[in-house]
Write a protein that holds these residues in place. Structure first.
Motif, PDB file in Angstrom:
ATOM      1  N   MET A  19     -18.129  58.662 -70.728  1.00  0.00           N
ATOM      2  CA  MET A  19     -18.046  58.327 -69.307  1.00  0.00           C
ATOM      3  C   MET A  19     -19.318  58.782 -68.616  1.00  0.00           C
ATOM      4  SD  MET A  19     -16.720  57.269 -66.467  1.00  0.00           S
ATOM      5  CE  MET A  19     -14.951  56.973 -66.575  1.00  0.00           C
ATOM      6  N   GLY A  20     -20.025  57.826 -68.012  1.00  0.00           N
ATOM      7  CA  GLY A  20     -21.210  58.166 -67.246  1.00  0.00           C
ATOM      8  C   GLY A  20     -22.410  58.524 -68.109  1.00  0.00           C
ATOM      9  N   ASP A  21     -23.507  58.838 -67.432  1.00  0.00           N
ATOM     10  CA  ASP A  21     -24.755  59.204 -68.098  1.00  0.00           C
ATOM     11  C   ASP A  21     -25.276  60.479 -67.445  1.00  0.00           C
ATOM     12  OD1 ASP A  21     -27.253  59.427 -69.234  1.00  0.00           O
ATOM     13  OD2 ASP A  21     -27.779  57.309 -68.992  1.00  0.00           O
ATOM     14  N   ASP A  22     -24.766  61.610 -67.912  1.00  0.00           N
ATOM     15  CA  ASP A  22     -25.119  62.899 -67.321  1.00  0.00           C
ATOM     16  C   ASP A  22     -26.621  63.153 -67.378  1.00  0.00           C
ATOM     17  OD1 ASP A  22     -22.403  63.100 -67.081  1.00  0.00           O
ATOM     18  OD2 ASP A  22     -22.206  64.990 -68.180  1.00  0.00           O
ATOM     19  N   ALA A  23     -27.234  62.809 -68.499  1.00  0.00           N
ATOM     20  CA  ALA A  23     -28.665  63.082 -68.670  1.00  0.00           C
ATOM     21  C   ALA A  23     -29.502  62.342 -67.643  1.00  0.00           C
ATOM     22  CB  ALA A  23     -29.098  62.699 -70.082  1.00  0.00           C
ATOM     23  N   ALA A  24     -29.075  61.133 -67.269  1.00  0.00           N
ATOM     24  CA  ALA A  24     -29.847  60.330 -66.317  1.00  0.00           C
ATOM     25  C   ALA A  24     -29.621  60.762 -64.875  1.00  0.00           C
ATOM     26  CB  ALA A  24     -29.497  58.849 -66.485  1.00  0.00           C
ATOM     27  N   ILE A  25     -28.415  61.203 -64.544  1.00  0.00           N
ATOM     28  CA  ILE A  25     -28.112  61.523 -63.145  1.00  0.00           C
ATOM     29  C   ILE A  25     -28.528  62.954 -62.785  1.00  0.00           C
ATOM     30  CG2 ILE A  25     -25.758  62.400 -63.462  1.00  0.00           C
ATOM     31  CD1 ILE A  25     -26.892  59.983 -60.680  1.00  0.00           C
ATOM     32  N   LEU A  26     -28.586  63.861 -63.741  1.00  0.00           N
ATOM     33  CA  LEU A  26     -28.897  65.254 -63.429  1.00  0.00           C
ATOM     34  C   LEU A  26     -30.262  65.450 -62.757  1.00  0.00           C
ATOM     35  CD1 LEU A  26     -27.282  67.212 -66.379  1.00  0.00           C
ATOM     36  CD2 LEU A  26     -26.894  67.621 -63.948  1.00  0.00           C
ATOM     37  N   VAL A 186     -16.236  49.152 -51.811  1.00  0.00           N
ATOM     38  CA  VAL A 186     -17.313  49.770 -52.577  1.00  0.00           C
ATOM     39  C   VAL A 186     -18.593  48.961 -52.381  1.00  0.00           C
ATOM     40  CG1 VAL A 186     -18.101  50.476 -54.868  1.00  0.00           C
ATOM     41  CG2 VAL A 186     -15.678  50.654 -54.288  1.00  0.00           C
ATOM     42  N   LEU A 187     -19.667  49.639 -52.068  1.00  0.00           N
ATOM     43  CA  LEU A 187     -20.946  48.981 -51.812  1.00  0.00           C
ATOM     44  C   LEU A 187     -21.787  48.961 -53.089  1.00  0.00           C
ATOM     45  CD1 LEU A 187     -21.717  50.780 -48.435  1.00  0.00           C
ATOM     46  CD2 LEU A 187     -20.430  48.670 -48.805  1.00  0.00           C
ATOM     47  N   HIS A 188     -22.503  47.861 -53.310  1.00  0.00           N
ATOM     48  CA  HIS A 188     -23.245  47.700 -54.556  1.00  0.00           C
ATOM     49  C   HIS A 188     -24.739  47.481 -54.347  1.00  0.00           C
ATOM     50  CE1 HIS A 188     -19.457  47.491 -56.768  1.00  0.00           C
ATOM     51  NE2 HIS A 188     -19.023  46.641 -55.858  1.00  0.00           N
ATOM     52  N   ASP A 189     -25.171  47.255 -53.113  1.00  0.00           N
ATOM     53  CA  ASP A 189     -26.579  47.000 -52.830  1.00  0.00           C
ATOM     54  C   ASP A 189     -27.310  48.335 -52.667  1.00  0.00           C
ATOM     55  OD1 ASP A 189     -29.066  46.513 -51.645  1.00  0.00           O
ATOM     56  OD2 ASP A 189     -28.334  44.794 -50.501  1.00  0.00           O
ATOM     57  N   PRO A 190     -28.203  48.703 -53.611  1.00  0.00           N
ATOM     58  CA  PRO A 190     -28.872  50.008 -53.547  1.00  0.00           C
ATOM     59  C   PRO A 190     -29.626  50.235 -52.246  1.00  0.00           C
ATOM     60  CG  PRO A 190     -29.222  48.992 -55.682  1.00  0.00           C
ATOM     61  CD  PRO A 190     -28.585  47.942 -54.807  1.00  0.00           C
ATOM     62  N   GLN A 191     -30.297  49.202 -51.723  1.00  0.00           N
ATOM     63  CA  GLN A 191     -31.052  49.364 -50.485  1.00  0.00           C
ATOM     64  C   GLN A 191     -30.122  49.618 -49.306  1.00  0.00           C
ATOM     65  OE1 GLN A 191     -33.462  46.015 -49.253  1.00  0.00           O
ATOM     66  NE2 GLN A 191     -34.791  47.305 -47.997  1.00  0.00           N
ATOM     67  N   SER A 227     -21.000  53.854 -63.153  1.00  0.00           N
ATOM     68  CA  SER A 227     -20.760  52.418 -62.945  1.00  0.00           C
ATOM     69  C   SER A 227     -22.086  51.676 -63.080  1.00  0.00           C
ATOM     70  CB  SER A 227     -20.151  52.168 -61.563  1.00  0.00           C
ATOM     71  OG  SER A 227     -20.986  52.684 -60.543  1.00  0.00           O
ATOM     72  N   PRO A 228     -22.032  50.361 -63.355  1.00  0.00           N
ATOM     73  CA  PRO A 228     -23.268  49.596 -63.541  1.00  0.00           C
ATOM     74  C   PRO A 228     -24.198  49.711 -62.333  1.00  0.00           C
ATOM     75  CG  PRO A 228     -21.381  48.315 -64.263  1.00  0.00           C
ATOM     76  CD  PRO A 228     -20.827  49.536 -63.589  1.00  0.00           C
ATOM     77  N   GLY A 229     -25.437  50.078 -62.571  1.00  0.00           N
ATOM     78  CA  GLY A 229     -26.410  50.182 -61.486  1.00  0.00           C
ATOM     79  C   GLY A 229     -26.345  51.464 -60.699  1.00  0.00           C
ATOM     80  N   ALA A 230     -25.398  52.354 -61.033  1.00  0.00           N
ATOM     81  CA  ALA A 230     -25.211  53.570 -60.234  1.00  0.00           C
ATOM     82  C   ALA A 230     -26.409  54.509 -60.315  1.00  0.00           C
ATOM     83  CB  ALA A 230     -23.947  54.298 -60.687  1.00  0.00           C
ATOM     84  N   ILE A 231     -27.013  54.618 -61.489  1.00  0.00           N
ATOM     85  CA  ILE A 231     -28.150  55.518 -61.648  1.00  0.00           C
ATOM     86  C   ILE A 231     -29.324  55.049 -60.795  1.00  0.00           C
ATOM     87  CG2 ILE A 231     -29.778  56.540 -63.252  1.00  0.00           C
ATOM     88  CD1 ILE A 231     -26.943  57.516 -63.670  1.00  0.00           C
ATOM     89  N   ASP A 232     -29.617  53.742 -60.863  1.00  0.00           N
ATOM     90  CA  ASP A 232     -30.721  53.197 -60.055  1.00  0.00           C
ATOM     91  C   ASP A 232     -30.435  53.361 -58.568  1.00  0.00           C
ATOM     92  OD1 ASP A 232     -32.267  52.494 -62.212  1.00  0.00           O
ATOM     93  OD2 ASP A 232     -31.490  50.448 -62.324  1.00  0.00           O
ATOM     94  N   MET A 233     -29.166  53.192 -58.185  1.00  0.00           N
ATOM     95  CA  MET A 233     -28.788  53.364 -56.784  1.00  0.00           C
ATOM     96  C   MET A 233     -29.054  54.798 -56.337  1.00  0.00           C
ATOM     97  SD  MET A 233     -25.049  52.763 -54.999  1.00  0.00           S
ATOM     98  CE  MET A 233     -25.033  51.005 -55.373  1.00  0.00           C
TER      99      MET A 233
END
Length: 257
Positions: A19-26, A186-191, A227-233
């Protein structure tokens, strides 16, 4: 200068289930809400997350939940007060031991999922959680939904309260979250997400789903990494805030705390 905490739910993988990507979000956040094994997380994975949090200079908190592995802690439970208090004490204690082994410590408590939503307004269960925190360490801050009755319950019991907003969630004009069962919750647009959080920090509120400016006072913003795109957001949010001179810093690491 303005500053804000960014937090995320981590340590939620269980065995071979990820579940999730801890390494990327930390590297993006300043506080990590680490699962305590009741809704997600196994001991080895939790320990690895705590080690990674320490290496990234991220403050760790106990992400306590109902005993609900199958439902990922998202099912409502009518648990007796003494049982809920014991459950929360158990979870904080387990995480404290793992944190000590990882060379860090538990600096706050944030309830998860259905428990978070229930105690935001249910005084009986709220007090059970509050009493658990006080029994372990009354100096541990409690993260609560900004503007919720729980903030009052906790302050009346002497706890430090950290008000939280959600980066990717829509709000009603009364300051409550739009239910996930409703469209556009839930909002999906990063900007869009980044600009809304910038407005929240600089203007003290944001535009509700009804189109009205809604005051929201928040000490911390929750960003997701599962969730998809969450890290980039989350990365875009941090970049925009820092570009506008806002310091990203854990509330539990600020001067005088």
């Amino acid at each position: 200068m303005k500053q804000i905490d960014l937090n995320s739910d981590l340590g939620e993988s269980y065995g071979s289930w990820r579940m999730g990507d801890d390494a990327a979000i930390l590297p993006v956040v300043s506080s990590a809400n680490v699962a305590c094994g009741f809704h997600a997380g196994d001991p080895a994975g939790i320990l690895a997350t705590l080690n990674a949090a320490r290496e990234n200079g991220v403050v760790a908190g106990a992400h306590v939940a109902y005993p609900d592995l199958v439902g990922f802690g998202r099912r409502n439970m009518d648990i007796a007060s003494d049982e809920l208090t014991a459950d929360v004490i158990y979870q904080i204690g387990a995480l404290q031991a793992l944190a000590r082994a990882a060379g860090t410590e538990v600096r706050y408590v944030k309830p998860h999922g259905a428990l978070y939503n229930t105690i935001a307004h249910d005084k009986r269960q709220a007090l059970a959680v509050i009493h658990a925190i006080k029994a372990v360490d009354a100096a541990l801050p409690l993260v609560v939904l900004a503007g919720s009755p729980l903030a009052t319950f906790a302050r009346e019991q002497g706890l430090k309260v950290i008000a939280e907003a959600f980066a990717d969630r829509a709000y009603h004009a009364d300051g409550t979250l739009v239910s996930r069962r409703e469209a556009a919750s839930v909002l999906h647009d990063p900007q869009q997400v980044a600009l809304r959080m910038l407005q929240l920090i600089t203007e003290g509120g944001l535009i509700s789903i009804e189109g009205k400016f809604t005051p929201i006072a928040a000490d911390s913003i929750c960003v997701h990494g599962d969730s998809p795109g969450a890290i980039d957001m989350a990365r875009q949010l941090r970049a925009l805030l820092e570009h506008n001179g806002i310091i990203i810093r854990a509330f539990a690491a600020r001067e005088g705390e």
